[in-house]
Each structure stands twice: as C-alpha cells, then as structure tokens.
Design a protein around this motif. Structure first.
Motif, mmCIF file in Angstrom:
data_model
loop_
_atom_site.group_PDB
_atom_site.id
_atom_site.type_symbol
_atom_site.label_atom_id
_atom_site.label_comp_id
_atom_site.label_asym_id
_atom_site.label_seq_id
_atom_site.Cartn_x
_atom_site.Cartn_y
_atom_site.Cartn_z
ATOM 1 N N ASP A 61 0.825 -1.215 0.000
ATOM 2 C CA ASP A 61 0.000 0.000 0.000
ATOM 3 C C ASP A 61 0.854 1.257 0.000
ATOM 4 O O ASP A 61 0.505 2.254 -0.623
ATOM 5 C CB ASP A 61 -1.001 -0.003 1.154
ATOM 6 C CG ASP A 61 -0.358 -0.121 2.523
ATOM 7 O OD1 ASP A 61 0.787 -0.609 2.624
ATOM 8 O OD2 ASP A 61 -1.001 0.252 3.514
ATOM 9 N N GLY A 62 1.984 1.215 0.671
ATOM 10 C CA GLY A 62 2.891 2.367 0.673
ATOM 11 C C GLY A 62 3.465 2.638 -0.713
ATOM 12 O O GLY A 62 3.597 3.787 -1.137
ATOM 13 N N LEU A 63 3.804 1.573 -1.419
ATOM 14 C CA LEU A 63 4.308 1.730 -2.783
ATOM 15 C C LEU A 63 3.225 2.283 -3.703
ATOM 16 O O LEU A 63 3.488 3.160 -4.525
ATOM 17 C CB LEU A 63 4.815 0.389 -3.317
ATOM 18 C CG LEU A 63 6.111 -0.119 -2.685
ATOM 19 C CD1 LEU A 63 6.345 -1.579 -3.039
ATOM 20 C CD2 LEU A 63 7.289 0.740 -3.103
ATOM 21 N N ALA A 64 2.005 1.784 -3.560
ATOM 22 C CA ALA A 64 0.901 2.287 -4.378
ATOM 23 C C ALA A 64 0.670 3.772 -4.118
ATOM 24 O O ALA A 64 0.441 4.547 -5.052
ATOM 25 C CB ALA A 64 -0.374 1.491 -4.103
ATOM 26 N N TYR A 65 0.760 4.173 -2.871
ATOM 27 C CA TYR A 65 0.587 5.593 -2.547
ATOM 28 C C TYR A 65 1.701 6.422 -3.174
ATOM 29 O O TYR A 65 1.458 7.495 -3.723
ATOM 30 C CB TYR A 65 0.541 5.798 -1.038
ATOM 31 C CG TYR A 65 0.273 7.227 -0.669
ATOM 32 C CD1 TYR A 65 -1.015 7.738 -0.737
ATOM 33 C CD2 TYR A 65 1.296 8.080 -0.279
ATOM 34 C CE1 TYR A 65 -1.276 9.061 -0.432
ATOM 35 C CE2 TYR A 65 1.055 9.392 0.028
ATOM 36 C CZ TYR A 65 -0.237 9.886 -0.049
ATOM 37 O OH TYR A 65 -0.487 11.205 0.245
ATOM 38 N N ARG A 66 2.926 5.926 -3.074
ATOM 39 C CA ARG A 66 4.062 6.644 -3.652
ATOM 40 C C ARG A 66 3.930 6.753 -5.175
ATOM 41 O O ARG A 66 4.236 7.791 -5.758
ATOM 42 C CB ARG A 66 5.372 5.941 -3.310
ATOM 43 C CG ARG A 66 6.573 6.745 -3.738
ATOM 44 C CD ARG A 66 7.930 6.169 -3.431
ATOM 45 N NE ARG A 66 7.989 5.142 -2.445
ATOM 46 C CZ ARG A 66 8.939 4.208 -2.407
ATOM 47 N NH1 ARG A 66 9.896 4.195 -3.313
ATOM 48 N NH2 ARG A 66 8.957 3.294 -1.467
#
Length: 69
Positions: A14-19
């Motif tokens: 999810d952090g990568l998707a947000y980034r």
C-alpha cells in the motif's frame, strides 16, 4: 517496456501504491503485476517490481448537506 520500481527497506504494497499513484487502494494492481512477491508483506531493499499502467480514477466526494453550507 513496463516501468519498474526498486523497493527500500520497509516498503509495503500500500505504501508503494501511494508513492506511485497517490492512492493506497490501488495496491491490488501492483500485486497482480508481481505475483512472485505475493508472500511479502514488508519488503527488503532492492526488490525490483513491475509497475503496471494504472488509470487513477478521479473521485468526487459527495458531501453531506450540512457540510456544503
């Protein structure tokens, strides 16, 4: 040729998707593009992931009447 992203220690789906797209909820598309890594929850540094082309939906929020006045 698809684009890629290299993880940093502690990255999550999810952090990568947000980034990448500014939307945590698009993490499933990143996971579908990288089936070999589905067992990873928290990434180590240096994992290269395929970044799929994603059309980020424009979301219009419907505010309740008491918030529009």
């Amino acid at each position: 040729m698809p684009s890629t992203i290299t993880t940093s220690q502690g990255d999550s789906w999810d952090g990568l998707a947000y980034r990448l797209w500014g939307e945590e909820r698009l993490f499933d598309q990143l996971m579908r593009a990288n089936p070999a890594h589905l067992d990873v929850v928290v990434f180590p540094a240096g994992v290269v992931l395929v970044v799929p082309d994603v059309e980020t939906p424009t979301q219009t929020l419907e505010l309740p009447p008491w918030m529009t006045a």
